[in-house]
Design an enzyme around this catalytic site. Structure first.
Site, PDB file in Angstrom:
ATOM      1  N   GLY A   1       0.817  -1.221   0.000  1.00  0.00           N
ATOM      2  CA  GLY A   1       0.000   0.000   0.000  1.00  0.00           C
ATOM      3  C   GLY A   1       0.839   1.254   0.000  1.00  0.00           C
TER       4      GLY A   1
ATOM      5  N   ALA B   1       2.659   2.954  -5.223  1.00  0.00           N
ATOM      6  CA  ALA B   1       2.339   2.033  -6.320  1.00  0.00           C
ATOM      7  C   ALA B   1       1.049   1.276  -6.018  1.00  0.00           C
ATOM      8  CB  ALA B   1       3.489   1.062  -6.535  1.00  0.00           C
TER       9      ALA B   1
ATOM     10  N   VAL C   1       9.291   8.239   0.394  1.00  0.00           N
ATOM     11  CA  VAL C   1       9.837   9.348  -0.386  1.00  0.00           C
ATOM     12  C   VAL C   1       9.152   9.343  -1.755  1.00  0.00           C
ATOM     13  CG1 VAL C   1      12.128   9.729   0.615  1.00  0.00           C
ATOM     14  CG2 VAL C   1      11.756   7.822  -0.946  1.00  0.00           C
TER      15      VAL C   1
ATOM     16  N   LYS D   1       5.019  22.273 -10.627  1.00  0.00           N
ATOM     17  CA  LYS D   1       6.406  22.007 -11.032  1.00  0.00           C
ATOM     18  C   LYS D   1       6.518  22.213 -12.538  1.00  0.00           C
ATOM     19  CE  LYS D   1       9.840  18.322 -11.331  1.00  0.00           C
ATOM     20  NZ  LYS D   1      10.100  16.893 -11.194  1.00  0.00           N
TER      21      LYS D   1
ATOM     22  N   LEU E   1       8.333  -0.087  -7.164  1.00  0.00           N
ATOM     23  CA  LEU E   1       9.732  -0.423  -6.890  1.00  0.00           C
ATOM     24  C   LEU E   1      10.014  -1.913  -7.029  1.00  0.00           C
ATOM     25  CD1 LEU E   1      10.268   1.925  -3.808  1.00  0.00           C
ATOM     26  CD2 LEU E   1      11.062   2.281  -6.159  1.00  0.00           C
TER      27      LEU E   1
ATOM     28  N   ILE F   1       7.229   7.488 -10.352  1.00  0.00           N
ATOM     29  CA  ILE F   1       5.762   7.507 -10.349  1.00  0.00           C
ATOM     30  C   ILE F   1       5.255   7.395 -11.783  1.00  0.00           C
ATOM     31  CG2 ILE F   1       3.730   8.924  -9.829  1.00  0.00           C
ATOM     32  CD1 ILE F   1       5.136   9.814  -7.269  1.00  0.00           C
TER      33      ILE F   1
HETATM   34  C1  FAD Z   1      15.568   8.078  -2.340  1.00  0.00           C
HETATM   35  C2  FAD Z   1      14.365   7.979  -3.179  1.00  0.00           C
HETATM   36  C3  FAD Z   1      13.776   9.124  -3.696  1.00  0.00           C
HETATM   37  C4  FAD Z   1      12.669   9.042  -4.530  1.00  0.00           C
HETATM   38  N1  FAD Z   1      12.133  10.170  -5.093  1.00  0.00           N
HETATM   39  C5  FAD Z   1      11.148  10.060  -6.002  1.00  0.00           C
HETATM   40  C6  FAD Z   1      10.594  11.183  -6.664  1.00  0.00           C
HETATM   41  O1  FAD Z   1      10.971  12.311  -6.384  1.00  0.00           O
HETATM   42  N2  FAD Z   1       9.641  10.996  -7.589  1.00  0.00           N
HETATM   43  C7  FAD Z   1       9.181   9.759  -7.896  1.00  0.00           C
HETATM   44  O2  FAD Z   1       8.347   9.615  -8.783  1.00  0.00           O
HETATM   45  N3  FAD Z   1       9.641   8.692  -7.251  1.00  0.00           N
HETATM   46  C8  FAD Z   1      10.602   8.793  -6.334  1.00  0.00           C
HETATM   47  N4  FAD Z   1      11.075   7.693  -5.699  1.00  0.00           N
HETATM   48  C9  FAD Z   1      10.441   6.424  -5.960  1.00  0.00           C
HETATM   49  C10 FAD Z   1       9.133   6.364  -5.185  1.00  0.00           C
HETATM   50  O3  FAD Z   1       9.382   6.548  -3.820  1.00  0.00           O
HETATM   51  C11 FAD Z   1       8.463   5.038  -5.396  1.00  0.00           C
HETATM   52  O4  FAD Z   1       8.373   4.767  -6.754  1.00  0.00           O
HETATM   53  C12 FAD Z   1       7.074   5.068  -4.846  1.00  0.00           C
HETATM   54  O5  FAD Z   1       7.075   5.488  -3.535  1.00  0.00           O
HETATM   55  C13 FAD Z   1       6.431   3.719  -4.941  1.00  0.00           C
HETATM   56  O6  FAD Z   1       6.930   2.845  -4.018  1.00  0.00           O
HETATM   57  P1  FAD Z   1       6.211   1.452  -3.850  1.00  0.00           P
HETATM   58  O7  FAD Z   1       4.800   1.676  -3.565  1.00  0.00           O
HETATM   59  O8  FAD Z   1       6.560   0.600  -4.991  1.00  0.00           O
HETATM   60  O9  FAD Z   1       6.958   0.830  -2.603  1.00  0.00           O
HETATM   61  P2  FAD Z   1       6.805   1.155  -1.034  1.00  0.00           P
HETATM   62  O10 FAD Z   1       6.489   2.563  -0.772  1.00  0.00           O
HETATM   63  O11 FAD Z   1       8.018   0.584  -0.394  1.00  0.00           O
HETATM   64  O12 FAD Z   1       5.564   0.313  -0.593  1.00  0.00           O
HETATM   65  C14 FAD Z   1       5.655  -1.069  -0.348  1.00  0.00           C
HETATM   66  C15 FAD Z   1       4.378  -1.552   0.303  1.00  0.00           C
HETATM   67  O13 FAD Z   1       4.431  -2.949   0.429  1.00  0.00           O
HETATM   68  C16 FAD Z   1       4.080  -3.304   1.732  1.00  0.00           C
HETATM   69  N5  FAD Z   1       4.744  -4.551   2.063  1.00  0.00           N
HETATM   70  C17 FAD Z   1       6.025  -4.913   1.839  1.00  0.00           C
HETATM   71  N6  FAD Z   1       6.245  -6.142   2.325  1.00  0.00           N
HETATM   72  C18 FAD Z   1       5.091  -6.572   2.854  1.00  0.00           C
HETATM   73  C19 FAD Z   1       4.681  -7.741   3.502  1.00  0.00           C
HETATM   74  N7  FAD Z   1       5.516  -8.746   3.757  1.00  0.00           N
HETATM   75  N8  FAD Z   1       3.411  -7.826   3.909  1.00  0.00           N
HETATM   76  C20 FAD Z   1       2.539  -6.825   3.706  1.00  0.00           C
HETATM   77  N9  FAD Z   1       2.863  -5.680   3.092  1.00  0.00           N
HETATM   78  C21 FAD Z   1       4.133  -5.563   2.686  1.00  0.00           C
HETATM   79  C22 FAD Z   1       4.552  -2.146   2.578  1.00  0.00           C
HETATM   80  O14 FAD Z   1       3.880  -2.106   3.792  1.00  0.00           O
HETATM   81  C23 FAD Z   1       4.166  -0.984   1.698  1.00  0.00           C
HETATM   82  O15 FAD Z   1       2.820  -0.687   1.890  1.00  0.00           O
HETATM   83  C24 FAD Z   1      12.153   7.779  -4.826  1.00  0.00           C
HETATM   84  C25 FAD Z   1      12.703   6.631  -4.274  1.00  0.00           C
HETATM   85  C26 FAD Z   1      13.811   6.716  -3.467  1.00  0.00           C
HETATM   86  C27 FAD Z   1      14.392   5.479  -2.878  1.00  0.00           C
END
Ligand code: FAD
Lengths: 477, 507
Positions: free
Chosen positions: B15, B18, B50, B81, B336, B349
């Site tokens: 959650g 993504a 982040v 932006k 990610l 994003i």
């Molecule tokens: C340093 C940094 C800077 C960034 N800056 C930007 C930016 O400026 N612009 C941009 O577009 N993107 C940026 N990004 C990328 C952006 O943060 C991600 O693309 C975005 O937040 C999506 O992340 P996600 O949802 O894939 O993963 P996450 O935010 O890590 O979410 C993962 C989810 O999976 C759940 N989960 C994981 N394992 C389990 C489990 N075992 N059981 C249940 N739930 C679980 C977690 O609870 C969480 O809800 C940046 C990334 C980094 C590292």
């Protein structure tokens, strides 16, 4: 007795073809400070291979650079505005569909119209696909206006091609090029001296020679400067072409027809003063000469038009490719041909991509036709195989970089040739079929009403010519 | 699980941004087909936390959901932006803005940047930036919405947001739950597979509950719990060309009027971001651990904040690269879990959005069709590769020789696809573009010229342009300048359009 001094210029165009004079005109406009010369080639069989060429919308940009206008094409080159092509017989005698530019229907909820069309078809409520295309409806009614500038107006939702008398366009380009200072050599090019991947000089009739910075090979299938080296043949049936032409003062100018049978196809279209019919009949045991040059820009020489790529004529590829080639050449013009390695490399990459797309457009028809006749499919490129597979699986149209046909043309052809999607986009499934039918049948009615209000093309063109005569005066060419 | 061969239930694992973007997209576009959508997330694990800078494409995603822009911007404390400012990249002391918009306009088939270079050589033009409406707006702290009329100078750009990504996810959660998405709190501890097909059958939660589904979307972030651990997608490591692997992130108080651009300042072994929101500034220092220690990196960040920090800096570790397949059987990776290309151009994003679009396009209504999987993977590979090339360009096109890091990236071997593009521009000023590339001509021109890659040769037709044409182009700069001067300040537009309750702007 000493050899005469070589003839000099900056650019030498070999050939007397449409490509030659378009190329010469282009260079005279792009680089007015350079000396451009045109010399005929001794082995050029027929400088005007196509009686009619068809300019796609992409030509407009180039046309402006060449200082030509649509009115020039209509007035001087017998031009007409071509809105759609009616294809019949490719997959059976009764199979008819229309290929046109501009939108068919309208997308809804993120799904393209053809998905909804499949639903209408399944519900037994689908008139022909072309009913939903403004260009097709206008073409069938012989109407024409230019598209409206306001993108929200229904009348903005189409585009058109221009059918042009090739010999007249060649003459116009020649006239303009000569007026712009291009020199015409009367001596013919007899041979080419290559060394280290560059042309050193051309041998001309009467023991003369010519030595310039940059050469254009516009000698058609003779490929007088580039020769056969690097010619990559493609698998396609060879055709014999028969051309007929009848005078006409009226008739539908907006529609072309292509009628296919297992061993031939005929295209008929209207120029302003005559209708031209071309029949291409298969020569089963002939040798296919179709293909393309793997390196159209080599050293200080670029092959243009048929010298670079020769394909079956279904989509009138010659002029589309010439347009693309000149557009690319303009964007990559070398300041100094001696150092134009990256320009040549990029030109070749993109020209070859365009050749492949044009080839695929023809191969699609061959594949469909073979399928219905139970014959083995011709070899398909990976790109075309993927396009067909993705479309038949769920109506997804894969478009690649630098395509020539528009997406709406691809979809109309795929559907028309019987590549029916097995299922439609889930985005289109949410709406009720009744609502879909209701909505789009109303859309089709709006198209019909809009077309009724439009003038026929004859009238439209008369108007245009009257304006043109006022602007240019009686003596203008 | 699948009834009558029809797909019934989608499980979204994770959650973060993504997960909730996927939930929102599917609930709006696909759920009307009568599907159940369940999202499972673990507070205990949390999100990456982040990701505040975005690209203009996000607006189209939000529009397709029917979100209200003002409400969304106020809720996420968002600012507008117009581009990204790059400082110290080509050389220390250099600065340029990569704008979301065009430079000048082309003339008779001649690209504008060639005309500019000609004027520049004649001493009649200094920076190409002066021919970009969004650059001039950014520099002067102005903002106006783009015009629809293509004859208007203000139609030549687009805009994105700088926002609190956590709150964006909350906003989308509210939206998704209102459209029937169920959220389950719980930690996934195991994954059940169907013996004969190898499909995922269920997720097992710490509570012992089994979550059965037909299609599983892996949004578990860097863990890639499903696509990687279970389905065996390999990670293609691109750290040879994108070597930064860590970041410290911290927010600080705003100190001056907010600006409508993100800043990326090159540092000794990486770079630092500055993203102004309405109520605070997001900061982060991305660096390469091979060339800099964590302590030093944190010190550089904390020592260069403009306002008081709002907490301790948080360390994030990552590796640049992508999964070799992002859709395998009934498991699709979004976010990610599918890969990460570091945040330099705010592309993550966008890549989430691209994956959702491609997924919806090939959404299985029954059993997964291998042809849909293949196309999804092909399209996403293209997206990743083209973003990669653009990012690598920033590091490689530099003259910096002041640190081991810059010496490394300046001299490292780069992908052939990028080498081709760079040579074409360096030699002849031509931008090689591709239909499916995220970044269009102006973006490449901004970075090439901004990082001192002046073409050796330009379009020879420029030399033949008449004085009237050149004068018109030279005068365009003044038109842009006066047009921007007539605009409101960025802060004024925010205050009138979408003020957030926590707004603390000084302007
Ligand atoms: C340093 C940094 C800077 C960034 N800056 C930007 C930016 O400026 N612009 C941009 O577009 N993107 C940026 N990004 C990328 C952006 O943060 C991600 O693309 C975005 O937040 C999506 O992340 P996600 O949802 O894939 O993963 P996450 O935010 O890590 O979410 C993962 C989810 O999976 C759940 N989960 C994981 N394992 C389990 C489990 N075992 N059981 C249940 N739930 C679980 C977690 O609870 C969480 O809800 C940046 C990334 C980094 C590292």
């Amino acid at each position: 007795m000493s050899m005469p001094e070589p003839l000099r210029a900056n650019i030498l165009v070999a050939g007397d073809s449409l490509a030659a004079w378009m190329g010469a005109l282009a260079f005279s406009r792009w680089r007015p400070e350079l000396a451009v010369a045109v010399a005929p080639y001794h082995g050029e069989d027929s400088p005007i291979a196509d009686p009619v060429v068809i300019a796609r919308p992409e030509f407009r940009k180039l046309m402006a650079q060449l200082g030509l206008t649509e009115a020039d094409l209509v007035s001087e080159c017998d031009g007409t505005f071509l809105l759609a092509t009616r294809h019949a017989g490719w997959t059976g005698e009764a199979a008819v569909f229309h290929q046109a530019l501009g939108t068919f229907g309208a997308p809804a909820n993120g799904a393209a119209f053809h998905h909804y069309y499949q639903q209408m078809r399944a519900a037994g409520q689908a008139p022909s696909y072309g009913t939903f295309s403004l260009a097709t409806s206008m073409a069938l009614a012989g109407k024409f206006i230019h598209p409206a500038a306001n993108p929200r107006a229904l009348e903005s939702a189409f585009d058109y091609r221009i059918a042009i008398d090739a010999a007249k366009l060649r003459d116009l380009a020649k006239h303009r090029a000569l007026a712009a200072g291009v020199t015409q050599f009367s001596t013919k090019v007899m041979g080419t001296a290559w060394s280290d991947g560059r042309i050193r000089h051309l041998l001309l009739d009467g023991e003369q020679s010519a030595e310039v910075d940059f050469y254009l090979d516009c000698t058609g299938t003779a490929r007088g400067l580039t020769g056969a080296a690097g010619w990559t043949g493609i698998q396609a049936l060879p055709y014999r072409r028969e051309t007929g032409s009848v005078e006409t003062g009226d008739g539908n100018l907006s529609l072309a027809t292509v009628t296919a049978s297992p061993d031939r196809w005929t295209r008929e279209l209207a120029l302003r003063t005559r209708r031209v019919t071309e029949t291409f009949s298969c020569l089963e045991d002939g040798l296919a000469h179709f293909g393309y040059l793997a390196v159209p820009w080599r050293g200080n020489c670029v092959a243009l038009g048929r010298a670079a790529c020769d394909l079956p004529a279904l989509h009138a590829p010659a002029f589309s490719l010439l347009t693309r080639e000149l557009g690319l050449l303009g964007a990559l013009l070398p300041a100094d041909p001696a150092t134009a390695r990256v320009e040549a490399r990029e030109y070749n990459r993109r020209a070859l991509t365009a050749f492949g797309h044009m080839r695929d457009a023809q191969a699609l028809f061959e594949a469909a036709s073979a399928r219905t006749q139970g014959k083995p499919s011709p070899d398909l490129s990976d790109n075309l195989a993927r396009k067909i597979e993705q479309f038949t699986s769920r109506g997804r149209l894969v478009m690649y970089d630098d395509e020539i046909l528009s997406d709406s043309e691809w979809i109309a052809c795929l559907l028309g040739l019987g590549f029916t999607p097995e299922c439609v986009s889930p985005l289109a499934m949410a709406a009720s079929v009744d609502a879909v039918c209701d909505n789009y049948l109303r859309f089709a009615k709006r198209i019909r009403q809009a077309v009724e209000r439009m003038p026929d093309q004859q009238t439209y063109i008369q108007h245009m010519l009257a304006e043109y005569a006022k602007e240019t005066g009686p003596d203008a060419v | 699980m699948m009834k009558d061969g029809r797909l019934k239930r989608i499980i979204i694992a994770g959650g973060g941004t993504a997960g909730w973007m996927t939930a929102a997209g599917l609930s709006r576009l696909i759920r009307p087909l009568g599907l159940d959508i369940i999202l499972v997330e673990s507070k205990q694990i949390g999100t990456v936390g982040v990701g505040e800078a975005t690209l203009p494409h996000m607006r189209f995603f939000n529009q397709s959901l029917g979100l209200d822009e003002r409400e969304l911007m106020a809720f996420t404390h968002a600012t507008f932006k117009l581009g990204i400012e790059f400082r110290d990249w080509g050389r220390i002391g250099d600065a340029y803005i990569h704008p979301f918009g065009d430079y000048g306009e082309d003339h008779d088939g001649i690209a504008f940047h060639h005309i500019w270079q000609h004027l520049h050589a004649q001493g009649r033009a200094r920076r190409i930036d002066d021919w970009s409406v969004p650059v001039v707006m950014s520099e002067r702290g102005r903002f106006a919405f783009p015009a629809a009329d293509t004859d208007d100078l203000l139609s030549t750009y687009s805009y994105a947001y700088q926002l609190d990504a956590g709150r964006y996810a909350q906003f989308l959660r509210r939206f998704s739950e209102a459209r029937g998405v169920s959220r389950i709190e719980g930690r996934i501890v195991d994954v059940g597979r169907t013996g004969e097909t190898g499909d995922i059958a269920h997720l097992k939660l710490e509570s012992g509950a089994l979550l059965e589904g037909d299609l599983f979307i892996d949004c578990t972030g860097f863990r890639a719990l499903l696509i990687g651990e279970q389905m065996g997608a390999q990670f293609l490591d691109w750290s040879n060309v994108l070597p930064c692997d860590r970041a410290f992130a911290v927010a600080c108080e705003s100190v001056e009027p907010s600006v409508a651009y993100t800043r990326a300042t090159a540092r000794t072994a990486g770079w630092q971001w500055r993203i102004p929101l309405q109520h605070r500034i997001g900061n982060g220092h991305v660096f390469c651990s091979h060339f800099m220690s964590d302590d030093e990196a944190a010190g550089i960040l904390m020592g260069s904040l403009e306002g008081a920090p709002r907490g301790e800096p948080r360390l994030l570790k990552f590796k640049a690269g992508q999964r070799d397949r992002q859709w395998i059987r009934n498991c699709v990776a979004v976010g990610l879990s599918s890969g990460f290309l570091e945040p330099l151009e705010s592309t993550s994003i966008y890549l989430i959005q691209a994956a959702i679009t491609a997924l919806v396009d090939g959404f299985p209504t029954g059993a997964v069709d291998a042809r849909d999987v293949e196309e999804f993977n092909r399209v996403m590979d293209l997206e990743y590769e083209r973003v990669r090339d653009f990012l690598v360009l920033h590091y490689h096109a530099t003259e910096r020789e002041d640190s081991e890091f810059w010496n490394h990236v300046r001299t490292m071997p780069i992908p052939d696809s990028l080498a081709y593009k760079m040579e074409l521009f360096r030699e002849r000023g031509v931008v090689a573009t591709y239909k499916d590339g995220l970044f269009l001509h102006p973006s490449w021109i901004a970075v090439y010229l901004g990082q001192r890659m002046m073409p050796r040769r330009i379009d020879p037709r420029v030399a033949g342009l008449g004085e009237d044409v050149l004068a018109r182009f030279a005068g365009m700069k003044g038109d842009i300048s006066s047009c921007v001067d007539a605009q409101q300040s960025h802060d004024q537009v925010i205050a009138g359009y979408c003020p957030s309750p926590e707004r603390s702007l000084s302007g």
